[in-house]
Write a protein that holds these residues in place. Structure first.
Motif, mmCIF file in Angstrom:
data_model
loop_
_atom_site.group_PDB
_atom_site.id
_atom_site.type_symbol
_atom_site.label_atom_id
_atom_site.label_comp_id
_atom_site.label_asym_id
_atom_site.label_seq_id
_atom_site.Cartn_x
_atom_site.Cartn_y
_atom_site.Cartn_z
ATOM 1 N N ARG A 195 -72.435 -54.135 76.208
ATOM 2 C CA ARG A 195 -71.400 -54.186 75.180
ATOM 3 C C ARG A 195 -70.136 -53.455 75.613
ATOM 4 O O ARG A 195 -69.029 -53.923 75.359
ATOM 5 C CB ARG A 195 -71.918 -53.607 73.866
ATOM 6 N N PHE A 196 -70.293 -52.292 76.238
ATOM 7 C CA PHE A 196 -69.132 -51.483 76.598
ATOM 8 C C PHE A 196 -68.730 -51.651 78.071
ATOM 9 O O PHE A 196 -67.834 -50.935 78.530
ATOM 10 C CB PHE A 196 -69.423 -50.004 76.314
ATOM 11 N N ASP A 197 -69.398 -52.541 78.787
ATOM 12 C CA ASP A 197 -69.062 -52.826 80.195
ATOM 13 C C ASP A 197 -69.034 -51.528 81.006
ATOM 14 O O ASP A 197 -68.024 -51.162 81.623
ATOM 15 C CB ASP A 197 -67.716 -53.540 80.285
ATOM 16 N N LEU A 198 -70.157 -50.823 81.010
ATOM 17 C CA LEU A 198 -70.220 -49.525 81.658
ATOM 18 C C LEU A 198 -70.079 -49.613 83.176
ATOM 19 O O LEU A 198 -69.699 -48.626 83.809
ATOM 20 C CB LEU A 198 -71.530 -48.824 81.290
ATOM 21 N N LEU A 225 -65.315 -42.627 81.495
ATOM 22 C CA LEU A 225 -66.529 -42.644 80.683
ATOM 23 C C LEU A 225 -66.407 -41.742 79.460
ATOM 24 O O LEU A 225 -66.847 -42.113 78.362
ATOM 25 C CB LEU A 225 -67.729 -42.222 81.538
ATOM 26 N N VAL A 226 -65.821 -40.568 79.612
ATOM 27 C CA VAL A 226 -65.727 -39.652 78.481
ATOM 28 C C VAL A 226 -64.823 -40.222 77.394
ATOM 29 O O VAL A 226 -65.086 -40.056 76.193
ATOM 30 C CB VAL A 226 -65.234 -38.266 78.960
ATOM 31 N N VAL A 227 -63.767 -40.934 77.765
ATOM 32 C CA VAL A 227 -62.887 -41.563 76.779
ATOM 33 C C VAL A 227 -63.582 -42.762 76.141
ATOM 34 O O VAL A 227 -63.433 -43.012 74.935
ATOM 35 C CB VAL A 227 -61.558 -41.971 77.431
ATOM 36 N N ALA A 228 -64.338 -43.514 76.942
ATOM 37 C CA ALA A 228 -65.055 -44.672 76.399
ATOM 38 C C ALA A 228 -66.076 -44.240 75.350
ATOM 39 O O ALA A 228 -66.281 -44.940 74.351
ATOM 40 C CB ALA A 228 -65.745 -45.432 77.529
ATOM 41 N N ILE A 229 -66.720 -43.105 75.559
ATOM 42 C CA ILE A 229 -67.675 -42.604 74.560
ATOM 43 C C ILE A 229 -66.951 -42.297 73.259
ATOM 44 O O ILE A 229 -67.435 -42.638 72.162
ATOM 45 C CB ILE A 229 -68.399 -41.355 75.099
ATOM 46 N N TYR A 230 -65.781 -41.663 73.349
ATOM 47 C CA TYR A 230 -65.018 -41.354 72.137
ATOM 48 C C TYR A 230 -64.579 -42.626 71.423
ATOM 49 O O TYR A 230 -64.673 -42.725 70.192
ATOM 50 C CB TYR A 230 -63.802 -40.506 72.500
ATOM 51 N N THR A 282 -87.876 -47.333 73.313
ATOM 52 C CA THR A 282 -87.378 -48.539 73.959
ATOM 53 C C THR A 282 -86.182 -48.193 74.842
ATOM 54 O O THR A 282 -85.479 -47.205 74.603
ATOM 55 C CB THR A 282 -86.937 -49.579 72.912
ATOM 56 N N LEU A 283 -85.974 -48.998 75.875
ATOM 57 C CA LEU A 283 -84.796 -48.878 76.733
ATOM 58 C C LEU A 283 -83.706 -49.868 76.343
ATOM 59 O O LEU A 283 -82.695 -49.985 77.032
ATOM 60 C CB LEU A 283 -85.183 -49.102 78.199
ATOM 61 N N GLY A 284 -83.925 -50.550 75.239
ATOM 62 C CA GLY A 284 -82.983 -51.579 74.823
ATOM 63 C C GLY A 284 -81.602 -51.054 74.495
ATOM 64 O O GLY A 284 -80.603 -51.755 74.679
ATOM 65 N N TRP A 285 -81.530 -49.804 74.010
ATOM 66 C CA TRP A 285 -80.221 -49.236 73.681
ATOM 67 C C TRP A 285 -79.365 -49.090 74.937
ATOM 68 O O TRP A 285 -78.149 -49.297 74.888
ATOM 69 C CB TRP A 285 -80.386 -47.891 72.987
ATOM 70 N N TYR A 286 -79.987 -48.716 76.048
ATOM 71 C CA TYR A 286 -79.238 -48.596 77.302
ATOM 72 C C TYR A 286 -78.738 -49.957 77.764
ATOM 73 O O TYR A 286 -77.588 -50.090 78.214
ATOM 74 C CB TYR A 286 -80.106 -47.953 78.379
ATOM 75 N N SER A 312 -73.904 -48.286 66.365
ATOM 76 C CA SER A 312 -75.182 -47.602 66.178
ATOM 77 C C SER A 312 -75.185 -46.268 66.910
ATOM 78 O O SER A 312 -74.656 -46.146 68.019
ATOM 79 C CB SER A 312 -76.329 -48.480 66.698
ATOM 80 N N ARG A 313 -75.786 -45.278 66.265
ATOM 81 C CA ARG A 313 -75.833 -43.951 66.865
ATOM 82 C C ARG A 313 -76.585 -43.962 68.174
ATOM 83 O O ARG A 313 -76.242 -43.228 69.107
ATOM 84 C CB ARG A 313 -76.499 -42.982 65.883
ATOM 85 N N GLN A 314 -77.596 -44.796 68.297
ATOM 86 C CA GLN A 314 -78.387 -44.851 69.519
ATOM 87 C C GLN A 314 -77.571 -45.354 70.707
ATOM 88 O O GLN A 314 -77.797 -44.934 71.841
ATOM 89 C CB GLN A 314 -79.619 -45.743 69.315
ATOM 90 N N LEU A 315 -76.604 -46.248 70.449
ATOM 91 C CA LEU A 315 -75.741 -46.718 71.528
ATOM 92 C C LEU A 315 -74.878 -45.575 72.060
ATOM 93 O O LEU A 315 -74.708 -45.420 73.274
ATOM 94 C CB LEU A 315 -74.854 -47.863 71.031
ATOM 95 N N ILE A 316 -74.342 -44.782 71.153
ATOM 96 C CA ILE A 316 -73.522 -43.639 71.558
ATOM 97 C C ILE A 316 -74.374 -42.615 72.299
ATOM 98 O O ILE A 316 -73.954 -42.037 73.306
ATOM 99 C CB ILE A 316 -72.852 -43.006 70.339
ATOM 100 N N SER A 317 -75.591 -42.396 71.823
ATOM 101 C CA SER A 317 -76.484 -41.439 72.481
ATOM 102 C C SER A 317 -76.831 -41.898 73.891
ATOM 103 O O SER A 317 -76.898 -41.078 74.816
ATOM 104 C CB SER A 317 -77.757 -41.253 71.654
#
Length: 274
Positions: free
Chosen positions: A56-59, A217-222, A46-50, A233-238
């Motif tokens: 959620r994180f306002d990418l 982006l790198v700080v937002a991932i952390y 699924t593409l739902g995680w993207y 969820s791990r999938q969101l981080i991935s």
């Protein structure tokens, strides 16, 4: 028959790429699949995680801040670093080697060692958690990086070209803009792209002075990994990791359009005939 050393080198290269692509592939599959436990691959994709991580994180805002910081650092570093490189390349003065060593220090030492004092200064001046603070702290290693990269490019240009232009009545400004600038374009592109990659991937300095509205982006991932005790969820981080990797890969592809990675720049000494 190849020698044992050759086989060892090729084995090391193959192992490196296997591990690299294995890690990237596992993160990609994790970002596309629904949770699974006892199978190699998930039962469905699924593409739902993207979509969820983007909302959620306002990418959109985070990627915009990342590009704004990166390109601002590039422009300011080039404006400061290229003239400084010219001065270092064209003049000899006592302590020149010491000055070059000082420029090397922000590149060689770990960023956290000077990042904490820098962050303290930024917060004392009320700039903490702002985009301006993120840009300023990233300039500390970026400007020396441009200087170290550009100095050999300038040293390879024969000074007699500049002397001939000045003898014909050209001002220093016209010499720099009309003669030196076209010759320095490969070096400026190389330094700019290296600064771009370094700034986008810089975590330590950015993390110390950024906030919710100024994270790259790198700080937002952390922050997403550590928020709520790792409750995301791990999938969101991935999925965020895949977006970050895709952005860096795009930068690399664009860079290879302008720069030959096998081209080395070395200092060329003037011969007596020059």
């Amino acid at each position: 028959m190849a020698s044992p050393g050759t086989w060892f080198v090729w084995f090391g290269i193959a192992a490196f790429f296997i591990f690299l692509f294995g890690i990237v592939l596992s993160v990609l599959v994790d970002s596309l699949g629904k949770p699974w436990f006892n199978t190699w691959l998930p039962e469905s994709f699924t593409l739902g995680w993207y979509q969820e991580s983007w909302a959620r994180f306002d990418l959109t805002h985070i990627i915009g801040v990342t590009l704004l910081v990166a390109f601002s650092v590039i422009v300011i570093s080039v404006i400061i670093g290229v003239p400084a490189s010219y001065v270092l390349a064209r003049s000899n003065f006592p302590g020149k080697k010491l000055v070059m060593l000082l420029f090397l220090l922000p590149i060689l030492i770990p960023p956290i060692t000077f990042g904490i004092p820098l962050a303290t200064v930024m917060y004392n001046f009320g700039l903490g958690r702002t985009v301006l603070a993120v840009i300023l702290v990233n300039l500390v290693p970026s400007v020396p990086f441009v200087i170290i990269t550009m100095t050999p490019f300038i040293e390879q240009i024969n000074p007699s070209i500049e002397n001939a232009a000045r003898m014909c009545g050209a001002s220093m400004y016209r010499v720099f803009t009309k003669i030196l600038a076209p010759l320095l374009i490969p070096g400026i592109l190389a330094a700019s792209i290296l600064v771009l990659v370094r700034t986008v991937g810089m975590f330590d300095l950015t993390f110390l002075v950024s906030g919710p509205s100024s994270d790259t982006l790198v700080v937002a991932i952390y922050r997403a990994m550590t928020s709520a005790g790792g409750g995301e969820s791990r999938q969101l981080i991935s999925s965020m990791g895949v977006i970050y990797t895709a952005m860096m890969l795009l930068i690399l592809i664009i860079a290879l359009r302008f720069i030959n990675p096998t081209q080395l720049v070395a200092q060329v000494k003037d011969s007596r005939e020059d």
